[in-house]
Design an enzyme around this catalytic site. Structure first.
Site, PDB file in Angstrom:
ATOM      1  N   SER A 558      46.089  59.161   9.697  1.00  0.00           N
ATOM      2  CA  SER A 558      46.420  60.094  10.760  1.00  0.00           C
ATOM      3  C   SER A 558      47.812  60.700  10.575  1.00  0.00           C
ATOM      4  O   SER A 558      48.133  61.205   9.515  1.00  0.00           O
ATOM      5  CB  SER A 558      46.286  59.375  12.104  1.00  0.00           C
ATOM      6  OG  SER A 558      46.271  60.261  13.176  1.00  0.00           O
ATOM      7  N   ASP A 644      35.915  65.703  12.762  1.00  0.00           N
ATOM      8  CA  ASP A 644      37.122  65.166  13.389  1.00  0.00           C
ATOM      9  C   ASP A 644      37.822  66.277  14.166  1.00  0.00           C
ATOM     10  O   ASP A 644      38.294  67.258  13.600  1.00  0.00           O
ATOM     11  CB  ASP A 644      38.048  64.605  12.304  1.00  0.00           C
ATOM     12  CG  ASP A 644      39.219  63.819  12.867  1.00  0.00           C
ATOM     13  OD1 ASP A 644      39.571  64.035  14.044  1.00  0.00           O
ATOM     14  OD2 ASP A 644      39.781  63.004  12.126  1.00  0.00           O
ATOM     15  N   HIS A 689      37.761  59.886  14.812  1.00  0.00           N
ATOM     16  CA  HIS A 689      39.038  59.976  14.122  1.00  0.00           C
ATOM     17  C   HIS A 689      39.422  58.578  13.689  1.00  0.00           C
ATOM     18  O   HIS A 689      39.573  57.686  14.522  1.00  0.00           O
ATOM     19  CB  HIS A 689      40.094  60.545  15.063  1.00  0.00           C
ATOM     20  CG  HIS A 689      41.448  60.657  14.442  1.00  0.00           C
ATOM     21  ND1 HIS A 689      41.700  61.450  13.353  1.00  0.00           N
ATOM     22  CD2 HIS A 689      42.628  60.080  14.764  1.00  0.00           C
ATOM     23  CE1 HIS A 689      42.981  61.354  13.029  1.00  0.00           C
ATOM     24  NE2 HIS A 689      43.561  60.526  13.862  1.00  0.00           N
TER      25      HIS A 689
END
Length: 726
Positions: A558, A644, A689
């Site tokens: 991320s 995502d 995610h």
């Protein structure tokens, strides 16, 4: 882009829109490692006392008052996906069976679970069930709802809430590859039946009104944003109405029920500011009461006990969290009395309230502590926890006499501890002693960053390792949103250490390990501090004899991708290989696209390049997509997810194409025999995610690292098998 139990602060942190799975008020919650952190020991006994006399706190003082190579053209995601699967299928097959079965030998996987009255409510197979508390570990349970009725792919229960009088139970259910949740309400009777279902629910709580009617409050999520709160009743008096709408798109709303159920708190928050309203848990139809109107930069969270509000806030100097107290009927800020303050550079991990005690879970100097405050006499006891511990896993508990929790590390599974208030002592589970305690070392060291700031690191390696400079190194980093680098137990991390790897976790600025200021010093126009910290950490590791550049790998997920991508541009010679999962790499274009669901909520972290030229120019200095050039890059493996919504696939593909072009350009002038790095993009299906860790994904990433370092991956899987037999 960003990546939480009950507990209080843990539940509220979940409301940050980039967090994944959360089970506030449930046991064993963790969002970054949801599979491996739904583990608990099947049998344990708390018999060993760790100390006799807890010391007075030295931390605080009580105050009165995500394949393609560089030679390939961009292919369709389907073909890339198939290739990625085939790369390590043989390796995966070698260990799949053991990976899937071994944890049950000593541990069991625990999904959402909650105790209410004399029952335990939890997921068994594909069903929501309940059993009597004393029969919770048996097969004697009552099926309340079959999750397959929702026709979701691999559904699981994310969160459970039981109505006060046990007439209803509500459960939030979602698929493994999606962030969209459905909340079902089941009427509890001789023949349990689904009473209602609500789509796109984030947080939810029950209260009871003056007529003894159960009222469900829930937040509605649209495009990853939670702006609306609804309240619903069931039975003969069925209704569903909007209760509150937040009009500022940079804020989101989250519900939290105080531990004593006296108040339902409506939390309106962004990255730096909060506002809390109290909904009376006995009169939920009355207008809510405002605690303190939002003030930019002011954060606060509210708990309740005995007609008093306990408020964790950063108001005042120093701008770190401190605990304040006020009467419930006089909640305005001018009535807040300073009750307890933490030492500088202390991270408040969580808080739990008991009948006569308040328990603070803290991190200071990269070590964990528990501070127990006696509410009757304002006494403070500070417990320094075992140095191997790197993370808390909170347990809910209605017993006012005990405070249970678990400790873990990346290479050590969770272990139970209980603090007993009456004895003033901390007890740990006894029985099987994990051999990792004797075969590995954990070190806390510091690196001096460019500006002189000392940056903490946590390092793991085998005790009997010789010549550490010749050992492979895997570095982890995050450094955003004030979130701590995740250090929960992961079997593959333990396998790496057992196989001679060094693991290093770099707690750089922008994260939250040293408190609120540590985050502030690594956001907006201070993002380069985090990059400098990461560079300093890796150089320090090398200078102190931990591995060397040709054996150094770096991993992030991320928002951690920003620092990793930036380091690959600025100091590629420090690294041999990189693995990234759902990485945020195109900061500039993402933050200038206000049509994306989270851009407005991200302004406090990255800045506003659309309206502020200073922010735009600063982002250009570090944004991975903006600073690539022809040079020798480390090999890169990226895992991304097709749908995502938090980190759009478009930005990752754009980064990969640019990186491939830079590598190809450099290769033209590199001379005969030059071996270009491998650039692999593995696009996975699904819309989550940082999706649940699959064994296939784990083995793919491990094989990539071993291959890039010229190591035989077969040895790694044999080491894995050996560990799984322990």
């Amino acid at each position: 882009m960003q990546q939480t139990t009950k507990l209080f602060l843990g539940a509220l942190k979940y409301s940050i829109p980039h967090l994944g799975k959360c089970m506030p008020k449930q046991n064993y919650c963790n969002v970054a490692d949801p599979y491996y952190n739904r583990l608990r020991l099947k049998n344990y006994r708390l018999t060993k006392c760790l100390q006799n006399k807890p010391k007075i706190s030295e931390l605080a003082r009580n105050i009165p008052s995500r394949s393609f190579s560089v030679k390939d053209k961009l292919e369709k995601p389907e073909s890339l996906q198939k290739r990625g699967i085939n790369i390590c299928m043989d390796a995966f097959e070698k260990v799949r069976t053991r990976l899937e079965t071994q944890p049950q030998e000593e541990y069991e996987i625990v999904n959402a679970e909650i105790k209410h009255g004399g029952f335990v409510y939890y997921q068994e197979g594909c069903c929501l069930v309940r059993s009597k508390d004393e029969e919770a570990d048996s097969d004697n349970y009552e099926v309340l709802f079959n999750l397959e009725e929702l026709k979701l792919e691999q559904p699981f229960i994310d969160c459970i809430r039981v109505a006060p009088d046990e007439k209803y139970v509500a459960a939030k259910i979602r698929a493994e590859d999606s962030e969209t949740s459905t909340c079902i309400v089941v009427k509890l009777s001789d023949q349990p039946a689904m009473e209602a279902s609500f789509p796109n629910v984030s947080s939810f709580e029950w209260v009871k009104d003056e007529e003894d009617e159960d009222v469900l409050f829930y937040t509605f999520q649209r495009n990853l944003r939670c702006h609306d709160v609804y309240r619903a009743t069931f039975g003969d008096n069925k209704r569903n109405e909007r209760f509150y709408t937040e009009k500022d798109p940079s804020y989101f709303v989250f519900l939290y029920l105080t531990k004593d159920s006296r108040f339902l708190t409506l939390n309106i928050m962004n990255k730096t500011t909060s506002e809390v309203w109290l909904i009376d848990g006995l009169s939920p139809w009355d207008p809510p009461m405002l605690i303190q109107k939002r003030i930019h930069g002011m954060l606060y969270y509210v708990e309740h006990r005995d007609d008093e509000l306990y408020i964790l806030t950063n108001v005042g100097e120093p701008t770190e969290f401190k605990l304040m107290r006020t009467a419930a009927d006089a909640p305005a800020i001018m009535n807040w009395d300073l009750f307890f303050t933490m030492k500088r550079n202390t991270k408040v991990v969580d808080l739990d309230m008991f009948k006569d005690h308040c328990v603070l879970f803290l991190k200071h100097s990269n070590l964990l502590y528990v501070n127990v405050i006696g509410l009757a006499d304002d006494s403070v006891r500070s417990l320094k926890l075992p140095p191997w511990a790197c993370g808390f896993i909170m347990d809910t508990n209605s017993d006012p006499k005990n405070c249970p929790f678990q400790l873990c590390s990346p290479i050590r599974p969770p272990k139970y501890y209980t603090y007993k208030f009456a004895e003033g002592k901390l007890f740990e589970e006894t029985g099987h002693e994990d051999p990792i305690t004797k075969t590995s070392r954990v070190l806390r060291i510091e690196a001096k960053s460019k500006d002189g700031k000392l940056v903490p690191m946590t390092v793991f390696h085998k005790t009997d390792s010789e010549d550490l400079q010749r050992k492979p190194l895997l570095v982890h980093v995050y450094g955003a949103y004030g979130m701590d680098l995740k250090m929960n137990f992961r079997p593959e991390r333990r396998v790496l250490v057992d196989d001679g790897w060094i693991l290093a976790y770099c707690h750089v600025r922008g994260g939250g390990e040293l408190g609120l200021q540590w985050h502030a010093d690594g956001r907006l126009t201070k993002k380069l501090n985090g990059l400098a910290d990461l560079e300093a950490c890796i150089k320090t590791l090398h200078s102190q004899g931990f591995s060397q550049p040709s054996l150094t790998t770096l991993s992030a997920f991320s928002a951690g991708g920003v620092l990793v991508g930036a380091l690959c541009n600025s100091k590629p010679e420090l690294l041999r290989a990189v693995t990234l999962e759902a990485p945020f790499l195109d900061v500039l274009n993402t933050m200038m696209d206000t049509t994306l669901p989270l851009t407005l909520e991200e302004l406090e972290e990255w800045g506003n390049p659309s309206s502020d030229e200073k922010h735009k120019n600063y982002i250009k200095r570090y944004c991975p997509c903006q600073n690539m050039k022809p040079q020798h890059y480390p090999s890169v493996h990226i895992t991304a997810y097709e749908n995502d919504e938090r980190v759009p696939l478009k930005g990752i593909v754009n980064y990969t194409e640019k990186l491939k072009e830079a590598v190809a350009e450099h290769s033209k002038g590199a001379g005969e025999g030059y071996q270009p790095p491998n650039i692999v993009l593995d696009i996975q299906p699904g819309g989550n995610h940082v999706i649940e860790d699959s064994h296939k994904k784990i083995t793919t990433q491990m094989k990539f690292l071993y291959d890039e370092l010229g190591l035989d991956s077969t040895d790694a899987f044999e080491a894995l098998k050996k560990y799984l037999k322990v």
